[in-house]
Design an enzyme around this catalytic site. Structure first.
Site, PDB file in Angstrom:
ATOM      1  N   LYS A  73     -15.132  -1.683   1.452  1.00 54.91           N
ATOM      2  CA  LYS A  73     -13.873  -1.523   0.861  1.00 54.91           C
ATOM      3  C   LYS A  73     -12.779  -0.574   1.464  1.00 54.91           C
ATOM      4  O   LYS A  73     -13.191   0.506   1.790  1.00 54.91           O
ATOM      5  CB  LYS A  73     -13.877  -1.222  -0.706  1.00 54.91           C
ATOM      6  CG  LYS A  73     -14.795  -2.424  -1.241  1.00 54.91           C
ATOM      7  CD  LYS A  73     -14.026  -3.775  -1.597  1.00 54.91           C
ATOM      8  CE  LYS A  73     -14.752  -4.961  -2.149  1.00 54.91           C
ATOM      9  NZ  LYS A  73     -15.961  -5.248  -1.164  1.00 54.91           N
ATOM     10  N   ASP A  74     -11.501  -1.041   1.374  1.00 51.54           N
ATOM     11  CA  ASP A  74     -10.394  -0.084   2.142  1.00 51.54           C
ATOM     12  C   ASP A  74     -10.365   1.119   1.375  1.00 51.54           C
ATOM     13  O   ASP A  74     -10.935   1.394   0.239  1.00 51.54           O
ATOM     14  CB  ASP A  74      -8.945  -0.888   1.904  1.00 51.54           C
ATOM     15  CG  ASP A  74      -8.816  -1.621   2.985  1.00 51.54           C
ATOM     16  OD1 ASP A  74      -9.402  -1.958   4.063  1.00 51.54           O
ATOM     17  OD2 ASP A  74      -7.433  -2.458   2.712  1.00 51.54           O
ATOM     18  N   ALA A  75      -9.819   2.278   2.206  1.00 50.08           N
ATOM     19  CA  ALA A  75      -9.710   3.739   1.677  1.00 50.08           C
ATOM     20  C   ALA A  75      -8.289   3.513   0.743  1.00 50.08           C
ATOM     21  O   ALA A  75      -8.209   4.210  -0.177  1.00 50.08           O
ATOM     22  CB  ALA A  75      -9.920   4.513   2.743  1.00 50.08           C
TER      23      ALA A  75
ATOM     24  N   LYS B 291     -13.144   3.541  -7.007  1.00 48.29           N
ATOM     25  CA  LYS B 291     -13.026   4.656  -5.765  1.00 48.29           C
ATOM     26  C   LYS B 291     -11.637   4.600  -5.598  1.00 48.29           C
ATOM     27  O   LYS B 291     -11.009   3.578  -5.590  1.00 48.29           O
ATOM     28  CB  LYS B 291     -13.979   4.621  -4.699  1.00 48.29           C
ATOM     29  CG  LYS B 291     -13.619   3.147  -3.651  1.00 48.29           C
ATOM     30  CD  LYS B 291     -14.543   3.416  -2.641  1.00 48.29           C
ATOM     31  CE  LYS B 291     -14.222   2.265  -1.771  1.00 48.29           C
ATOM     32  NZ  LYS B 291     -12.890   2.401  -0.942  1.00 48.29           N
TER      33      LYS B 291
ATOM     34  N   LYS C 293       0.761  -1.381   0.123  1.00 46.15           N
ATOM     35  CA  LYS C 293      -0.008  -0.010  -0.009  1.00 46.15           C
ATOM     36  C   LYS C 293       0.957   1.223  -0.155  1.00 46.15           C
ATOM     37  O   LYS C 293       0.627   2.108   0.844  1.00 46.15           O
ATOM     38  CB  LYS C 293      -0.975   0.118   1.176  1.00 46.15           C
ATOM     39  CG  LYS C 293      -1.839  -0.976   1.031  1.00 46.15           C
ATOM     40  CD  LYS C 293      -3.030  -1.128   2.288  1.00 46.15           C
ATOM     41  CE  LYS C 293      -4.028  -2.281   2.120  1.00 46.15           C
ATOM     42  NZ  LYS C 293      -5.117  -1.982   3.393  1.00 46.15           N
TER      43      LYS C 293
END
Length: 398
Positions: free
Chosen positions: A75-77, A46, A17
């Site tokens: 869902k993850d940012a 997104k 990430k």
């Protein structure tokens, strides 16, 4: 200290990430929209925002209520994620024309029902692990081979427990009806916070200076500020003050505690998560049904074929209880927390019935390749399973 199913294989190290492009997630839908109906199924991409924030921006742009927008999973940012949301009574052309920061509309098609949590088969992941150790590709391939054969430990892990890693402790205090402990934990621990003003606000609370703590907490800490305001008026009325917490957040805290107990049960069963024993509650992977295992030897071929798996407890007041050794393990975990199944029979819409969760999940279509000093992973997991469960086994230092 976390244990690993693949402990005999060295970890690759590395980082994840670093950029949004390093972590790509795409929902695998349970069904496709029909083309007719009052709900518009909108596939979005997104970037750098959470699912609730995406919903908020869509609701504002279209003039609809946030609660009317449905989605199948959170869902993850951090990353680029592709998922579907449903929006009632809006024309697909209007949605396709939207330009919203952080959100790209990929398609918009009508359907008859609102999208609900869990309405998906799973998720596909494309993940870059940067700066891995020498020999990492061979190690990663060895780990994936074990996970595809034995299954992925179906942990929740640290992402389930909030920024300070304590949401489960708030839920535990709620179940014990210890509202002072719940508020103390929610306000937080200064040792777990790097932001200076936030840390000072927590320290002021711990020193009993509610006014100073309230003055220091930034405006977006709405729950903390509301709690402090109520305690200023009635300093010892912790239960009444706790009413300031939104029901959605209360359910999140309770669910996090459930998850922590499941992870504890999984840890104790890790080496045997691909075996069923008499007394286990087994999970059918094709339809999610559960049943009591009476003849372990007779069920062994189905376990080997990944048709069924043993389960762990998501404790609640009506959860199916395991028997035998697994039943004793689970009863010991609950007793160790000073709780019984009836403890989860809460009022105010917070009643937790409980369910069984498989201790392992299949790893699907997994590949890894090297790109310079990085590894590129592609794989799929069923709904409710986390990519970090795979990456933890591969990297071993996260």
């Amino acid at each position: 200290m976390q244990r690993y199913l693949t402990a005999e294989v060295p970890g690759t190290g590395g980082t994840i990430k670093n950029t949004p492009e390093d972590f790509i997630v795409e929902e695998v839908p349970a069904y496709l929209p029909s083309g007719q109906g009052e709900h518009c199924y909108v596939a979005i991409e997104k970037r750098g925002i959470t699912t609730p924030e995406a919903v908020r921006r869509l609701a504002k742009a279209l003039g609809v209520q946030e609660r009317d927008i449905g989605y199948a999973g959170m869902k993850d940012a951090v990353g680029i994620t592709r998922q579907t949301v449903s929006i009632p009574r809006v024309a697909p052309d209007k949605v396709r024309a939207l330009e919203i920061p952080g959100i790209k509309v990929l398609s918009a098609v009508l359907h008859g029902n609102k999208l609900r949590l869990g309405h998906l088969k799973g998720n596909r992941f494309g993940i870059r692990v940067r700066d891995v150790a020498l020999g990492a590709l061979t190690q990663a391939e060895a780990v994936l081979a074990v996970l595809m054969s034995r299954g992925v430990p179906n942990r929740f892990g640290v992402q389930r427990y909030g920024v300070q890693g304590n949401t489960h402790a708030i839920g535990a205090a709620m179940l014990r009806r210890d509202y002072k402990a719940a508020i103390d934990t929610l306000i937080g621990d200064p040792a777990h916070v790097t932001d200076e003003r936030w840390r000072q606000a927590i320290e002021a609370y711990r020193q009993g200076d509610l006014a100073e703590s309230l003055a220091l907490f930034p405006g977006h800490f709405r729950t903390e500020r509301e709690l402090l305001g109520r305690l200023q008026q009635r300093p010892d009325a912790y239960e009444k003050a706790f009413h300031a917490v939104q029901p959605r957040m209360k359910r999140l805290y309770l669910s996090a505690f459930q998850s922590s107990l499941f992870d504890l049960a999984l840890e104790q069963r890790l080496e045997r998560l691909d075996l069923v024993e008499a007394g286990d509650i087994a999970f059918k992977h094709d339809n999610g049904a559960c049943f009591l295992v009476q003849d372990a030897a007779a069920e062994a071929p189905r376990v080997q074929a990944f048709e069924i798996s043993p389960t762990g407890p998501m404790f609640g007041c009506t959860m199916m209880e395991a028997k035998g050794a697994q039943g004793e393990l689970e009863a010991g975990i609950l007793a160790g927390e000073g709780l019984v199944p009836e403890s989860f029979n809460l009022s105010g819409g917070l009643r937790m019935e409980g369910e069984r969760r498989p201790l392992r999940v299949p790893l699907l279509a997994a590949t890894v390749r090297q790109d310079g000093s990085d590894l590129l992973f592609d794989f799929a997991l069923p709904r409710g399973a986390y990519a970090t469960c795979v990456l933890n086994e591969v990297m071993k230092d996260q």
